[in-house]
Scaffold this active site. Structure first.
Site, PDB file in Angstrom:
ATOM      1  N   THR A 259      27.632  23.132  30.667  1.00  0.00           N
ATOM      2  CA  THR A 259      26.977  23.844  29.556  1.00  0.00           C
ATOM      3  C   THR A 259      27.766  23.683  28.256  1.00  0.00           C
ATOM      4  OG1 THR A 259      26.170  25.488  31.134  1.00  0.00           O
ATOM      5  CG2 THR A 259      26.125  26.104  28.809  1.00  0.00           C
TER       6      THR A 259
ATOM      7  N   TYR B 292      13.958  32.784  28.693  1.00  0.00           N
ATOM      8  CA  TYR B 292      15.389  33.108  28.842  1.00  0.00           C
ATOM      9  C   TYR B 292      15.612  34.588  29.188  1.00  0.00           C
ATOM     10  CZ  TYR B 292      17.196  28.560  27.282  1.00  0.00           C
ATOM     11  OH  TYR B 292      17.544  27.229  27.192  1.00  0.00           O
TER      12      TYR B 292
ATOM     13  N   ASN C 113      23.356  22.583  22.853  1.00  0.00           N
ATOM     14  CA  ASN C 113      23.858  21.676  23.883  1.00  0.00           C
ATOM     15  C   ASN C 113      22.802  20.675  24.371  1.00  0.00           C
ATOM     16  OD1 ASN C 113      22.362  23.490  25.331  1.00  0.00           O
ATOM     17  ND2 ASN C 113      23.959  24.010  26.802  1.00  0.00           N
TER      18      ASN C 113
ATOM     19  N   HIS D 213      18.342  21.521  28.528  1.00  0.00           N
ATOM     20  CA  HIS D 213      18.343  22.546  29.575  1.00  0.00           C
ATOM     21  C   HIS D 213      17.824  21.899  30.847  1.00  0.00           C
ATOM     22  CE1 HIS D 213      17.388  26.202  31.826  1.00  0.00           C
ATOM     23  NE2 HIS D 213      16.266  25.569  32.154  1.00  0.00           N
TER      24      HIS D 213
ATOM     25  N   LYS E 203      16.344  20.047  23.489  1.00  0.00           N
ATOM     26  CA  LYS E 203      16.401  21.213  22.605  1.00  0.00           C
ATOM     27  C   LYS E 203      16.350  20.829  21.115  1.00  0.00           C
ATOM     28  CE  LYS E 203      18.975  24.050  25.914  1.00  0.00           C
ATOM     29  NZ  LYS E 203      20.178  24.910  26.099  1.00  0.00           N
TER      30      LYS E 203
ATOM     31  N   GLU F 222       9.976  27.614  36.258  1.00  0.00           N
ATOM     32  CA  GLU F 222      10.067  27.081  34.891  1.00  0.00           C
ATOM     33  C   GLU F 222       8.972  26.049  34.625  1.00  0.00           C
ATOM     34  OE1 GLU F 222      14.180  25.850  34.538  1.00  0.00           O
ATOM     35  OE2 GLU F 222      14.860  27.934  34.377  1.00  0.00           O
TER      36      GLU F 222
HETATM   37  P1  CMP Z   1      20.939  26.617  28.987  1.00  0.00           P
HETATM   38  O1  CMP Z   1      21.366  25.779  30.136  1.00  0.00           O
HETATM   39  O2  CMP Z   1      19.601  26.362  28.399  1.00  0.00           O
HETATM   40  O3  CMP Z   1      21.025  28.174  29.421  1.00  0.00           O
HETATM   41  C1  CMP Z   1      21.271  29.225  28.504  1.00  0.00           C
HETATM   42  C2  CMP Z   1      21.619  28.737  27.129  1.00  0.00           C
HETATM   43  O4  CMP Z   1      22.265  29.680  26.302  1.00  0.00           O
HETATM   44  C3  CMP Z   1      22.628  27.599  27.239  1.00  0.00           C
HETATM   45  O5  CMP Z   1      22.034  26.457  27.805  1.00  0.00           O
HETATM   46  C4  CMP Z   1      23.082  27.494  25.784  1.00  0.00           C
HETATM   47  O6  CMP Z   1      22.144  26.792  24.970  1.00  0.00           O
HETATM   48  C5  CMP Z   1      23.073  28.961  25.345  1.00  0.00           C
HETATM   49  N1  CMP Z   1      24.409  29.578  25.269  1.00  0.00           N
HETATM   50  C6  CMP Z   1      24.995  29.999  24.140  1.00  0.00           C
HETATM   51  N2  CMP Z   1      26.176  30.542  24.385  1.00  0.00           N
HETATM   52  C7  CMP Z   1      26.385  30.478  25.701  1.00  0.00           C
HETATM   53  C8  CMP Z   1      27.449  30.874  26.556  1.00  0.00           C
HETATM   54  N3  CMP Z   1      28.549  31.471  26.102  1.00  0.00           N
HETATM   55  N4  CMP Z   1      27.313  30.630  27.877  1.00  0.00           N
HETATM   56  C9  CMP Z   1      26.202  30.045  28.356  1.00  0.00           C
HETATM   57  N5  CMP Z   1      25.145  29.654  27.585  1.00  0.00           N
HETATM   58  C10 CMP Z   1      25.247  29.848  26.260  1.00  0.00           C
END
Ligand code: CMP
Length: 139
Positions: free
Chosen positions: A91, A49, A112, A115, A9, A126
């Site tokens: 996450t 998303y 984070n 993904h 990311k 995906e």
């Molecule tokens: P990802 O695994 O890509 O899936 C959804 C993304 O939303 C997650 O990683 C984070 O980058 C983002 N995100 C931000 N806030 C939250 C949250 N509270 N819970 C889960 N995902 C979040």
């Protein structure tokens, strides 16, 4: 052997740590069989998303995911989906186990670093969203 889909990311591309993340992926016997560095448009990010479109964090997530380059990848290995989820960690990096990518590199629950697909069904969807089959080279 099966496949999973990965995104390195914007927080990671901005800090120039994509190689450090790929090193962990490869040390864990996942093979990067496709990879490209791209900038997500708003439409592409929103489509990817879409499952989160009603969540409170959706708008912030789209802004963040379009804020800089990402690396989209196809990873192959035994139990690739489950294996990569283990390597990524939770996450929220505060809950991630030691040695995981998110524990090592993630800045917060949004930024984070990576993904990974959450199921074989979603990994196929995906992968197809970003790659043509002829871009995926596994031998
Ligand atoms: P990802 O695994 O890509 O899936 C959804 C993304 O939303 C997650 O990683 C984070 O980058 C983002 N995100 C931000 N806030 C939250 C949250 N509270 N819970 C889960 N995902 C979040």
């Amino acid at each position: 052997m099966n496949r999973t889909f990965s995104i390195i990311k914007p927080d990671a591309t901005k800090r120039n740590i994509t190689g450090a993340i790929n090193k962990i992926i490869e040390e864990n016997n996942l093979v990067i069989i496709a990879q490209k560095r791209i900038k997500l448009s708003k439409d592409i990010a929103e489509g990817f998303y879409a499952i989160h479109k009603d969540k409170s964090f959706f708008n912030d997530l789209i802004e963040y995911m379009t804020s800089g380059p990402v690396i989209v990848q196809v990873l192959e290995g035994e139990n690739a989906v489950e294996k990569y989820r283990g390597i990524m960690g939770a996450t929220n990096p505060e809950n991630a186990e030691d040695g995981t990518i998110r524990k090592l590199f993630a800045l917060n629950i949004q930024e984070n670093s990576v993904h990974g697909s959450d199921s074989d069904t979603n990994s196929k969807i995906e992968i197809n969203y970003f790659f043509d089959e002829n871009e995926i080279i596994n031998n």
